[in-house]
Write an enzyme that holds these catalytic residues in place. Structure first.
Site, short mmCIF file in Angstrom:
data_model
loop_
_atom_site.label_atom_id
_atom_site.label_comp_id
_atom_site.label_asym_id
_atom_site.label_seq_id
_atom_site.Cartn_x
_atom_site.Cartn_y
_atom_site.Cartn_z
CG ASP A 187 -1.66 -0.92 0.69
OD1 ASP A 187 -2.34 -1.67 -0.17
OD2 ASP A 187 -2.54 -1.81 2.14
CE LYS A 208 3.46 -2.44 -4.76
NZ LYS A 208 2.96 -1.67 -3.25
N GLY A 261 -4.25 -4.85 -4.04
CA GLY A 261 -4.97 -3.59 -5.14
C GLY A 261 -3.75 -1.95 -4.96
CG HIS A 262 -1.14 -2.08 -7.67
ND1 HIS A 262 -0.27 -2.48 -8.18
CD2 HIS A 262 -0.89 -2.14 -6.01
CE1 HIS A 262 0.69 -3.38 -7.62
NE2 HIS A 262 0.34 -3.27 -6.22
CD GLN A 317 1.20 -9.17 -2.44
OE1 GLN A 317 1.98 -9.23 -3.34
NE2 GLN A 317 -0.42 -8.44 -2.45
P1 IMP Z 1 -2.03 -12.94 1.32
O1 IMP Z 1 -0.77 -11.77 0.67
O2 IMP Z 1 -3.69 -12.57 1.58
O3 IMP Z 1 -1.67 -14.23 1.65
O4 IMP Z 1 -1.67 -11.66 3.08
C1 IMP Z 1 -0.02 -11.88 3.64
C2 IMP Z 1 0.21 -10.94 4.19
O5 IMP Z 1 0.23 -10.06 3.08
C3 IMP Z 1 -1.14 -9.76 4.97
O6 IMP Z 1 -0.68 -9.73 6.16
C4 IMP Z 1 -2.24 -8.52 3.95
O7 IMP Z 1 -3.19 -8.08 4.77
C5 IMP Z 1 -0.64 -8.54 3.18
N1 IMP Z 1 -1.18 -8.05 1.95
C6 IMP Z 1 -1.12 -8.90 1.14
N2 IMP Z 1 -1.45 -8.39 -0.25
C7 IMP Z 1 -0.84 -6.82 0.26
C8 IMP Z 1 -1.31 -5.83 -0.47
O8 IMP Z 1 -0.85 -5.37 -1.64
N3 IMP Z 1 -1.27 -4.62 0.28
C9 IMP Z 1 -1.03 -4.58 1.17
N4 IMP Z 1 -0.80 -5.57 1.81
C10 IMP Z 1 -1.10 -6.90 1.97
#
Ligand code: IMP
Length: 460
Positions: free
Chosen positions: A12, A15, A39-40, A242
């Site tokens: 977040d 990017k 989420g972009h 991420q």
């Molecule tokens: P997962 O990727 O859904 O398995 O989540 C694993 C961890 O990564 C969790 O803490 C999510 O909140 C975090 N996470 C996954 N994708 C994003 C993102 O695009 N932005 C921020 N945090 C993310």
């Protein structure tokens, strides 16, 4: 020249906006890991485009590629393509045949695993999009690759091995009847959840997605495909999802995602070599403060009351899960770690406007841990949790007409805002290449687009 854009913190960072702006000079924008957990957001002339899976560059009409390191939920893929078309865009997207498919059962198992872990206070706080189980199957050599979806026999054989294992897991480990009603959660709401554990139903659904993939002719072998574009002279932008602190290897395990958003991931996740991926330019996206959705330590986190006040100033909710973001002060150990792991050659700051008008501004310059001064994020989450941040107070800057600042360029930033970004840049030894002062494309002050290889603009 190519470039890679990477989140330096906990995801977040903004990017999408940086990729959108720097991508003006790119021909191809490639996502190399993750899936629709991302989420972009790209904002152009007040129009907001929220993408979870497609590379942000498609909004600009660039060729978008999903590399082999991605985990693809077909529902999201086609939904995003269709929604962009409805808005008058014509996204040109290719998907690696080596990328893995996120099955409906992966999402159900993701939710079940989180709920089991939360009973023991061990939840990761995943987005619930099935990333963990999909990448587990990839590593366990049971995953379904996209190219297999185009081959009914191979697909059937794979599903007949994998889905029964998911059924066993659901039943024996999580106590879910695979043929019964699913527990509440995001997976249960999707229309493919009811028959998530039924081989025939999953096969039919994937076959119909496969028909569309074949009709649209979007499946490629990303490595040779990108190498060929490179030979033709295309400029390629690699887009991570991420952030570095939620990288599976270099982040704060186990509160991480299941892929590698860091620079090395771009090599593994696309099938071209390091010299092509970075080609000298690796841009670290630095949000001016820290935010986190999901669980895990965050030493500079504001207390609940201060976080609530801050969230009102900014869009303080996750793009995918809409969970409130946890908020903290900018943390240099996090950024030093990211600079080392990724080898940043430039920093793109975002949300600098969000800090305008604060009464106080702090930057964490290091931690105290067991009587020692610590400069980077320690190896374990347990140790990180015990770190006490040390702060330097910087002078805040007033809120101002950010549109005017963006129009006038780097030197028009409030002096204290420049001091802030240069303080960070000096500490990391990496120049500032862009500063975002608002969500719109025009609100990112670009000092140097590495893809255009221009000199830095503005005084330093
Ligand atoms: P997962 O990727 O859904 O398995 O989540 C694993 C961890 O990564 C969790 O803490 C999510 O909140 C975090 N996470 C996954 N994708 C994003 C993102 O695009 N932005 C921020 N945090 C993310």
């Amino acid at each position: 020249m190519n470039a890679t854009v990477i989140g330096s913190q906990l995801g977040d960072e903004g990017k999408g906006a940086v990729v959108d702006v720097l991508g003006s000079e790119a021909d191809v924008v490639v996502r190399y890991q993750g899936g629709d957990n991302a989420g972009h957001t790209v904002t152009h002339r007040g129009e907001e485009y929220r993408l979870r899976l497609l590379p942000s560059g498609v909004v600009r009409g660039k060729l978008g590629v999903l590399g082999n390191g991605c985990a693809v939920n077909f529902g999201t893929l086609f939904d995003e393509v269709d929604r962009l078309r409805e808005r008058g865009l014509d996204p040109d997207v290719r998907v690696s045949g080596r990328a893995h498919v996120v099955l409906p059962s992966h999402r159900v198992l993701d939710g079940a695993s989180e709920s089991a872990r939360s009973d023991d206070d061990l939840a990761v706080g995943t987005t619930g999009n099935g990333m963990g189980p999909a990448y587990e199957d990839k590593a366990g050599r049971r995953g379904v690759r996209i190219a297999e979806v185009l081959r009914p026999d191979a697909l059937r054989e794979r599903l007949e091995y994998t889905i029964p294992r998911h059924r066993e897991l659901a039943d024996a480990v999580y106590g879910i009847d695979p043929d019964g009603a699913l527990p509440d959660g995001p997976a249960a709401d999707s229309d493919d959840a009811a028959d998530a554990f039924d081989v025939d139903a999953v096969f039919e659904r994937l076959r119909s997605f496969g028909d569309r993939l074949a009709a649209d002719d979007v499946v490629v072998d990303a490595g040779p495909f990108l190498a060929e574009r490179q030979r033709e002279g295309a400029t390629i932008l690699f887009e991570s999802a991420q952030g570095t602190q939620i990288d599976l290897d270099h982040g704060n395990y186990p509160y991480v995602t299941s892929s590698n958003p860091t620079a090395g991931g771009a090599v593994v996740g696309t099938g071209v070599g390091p010299e092509t991926v970075a080609d000298g330019a690796v841009v670290g996206v630095v949000k001016a403060y820290l935010s986190r959705v999901g669980c895990g330590p965050m030493p500079t986190e504001l207390d609940a009351e201060a976080a609530t006040v801050f969230r009102e100033r900014v869009d303080g909710f996750g793009t995918v899960t809409e969970r409130p973001r946890r908020i903290g002060w900018l943390d240099l150990p996090v950024l030093r770690t990211a600079t080392r792991v990724n080898g940043f050659s430039g920093l793109a700051f975002t949300h600098v406007d969000s800090l305008g008008g604060l009464d106080e501004l702090r930057v964490c310059t290091g931690y105290e841990l067991d009587g020692e001064r610590v400069r980077q994020v320690p190896m374990t989450s347990a140790a990180w949790r015990q770190c006490t941040p040390e702060y330097e107070q910087l002078e805040p800057w007033p809120d101002c007409d950010w549109e005017a600042v963006a129009a006038d360029g780097y030197d028009a930033l409030p002096e204290n805002a420049r001091t802030f970004v240069e303080f960070v840049s000096d500490d990391l030894g990496v120049p500032v290449v862009a500063v975002g002062v608002g969500p719109d494309r025009e609100a990112t002050v670009v000092r140097r687009n590495p893809l255009a290889d221009e000199p830095l603009s503005g005084a330093n």
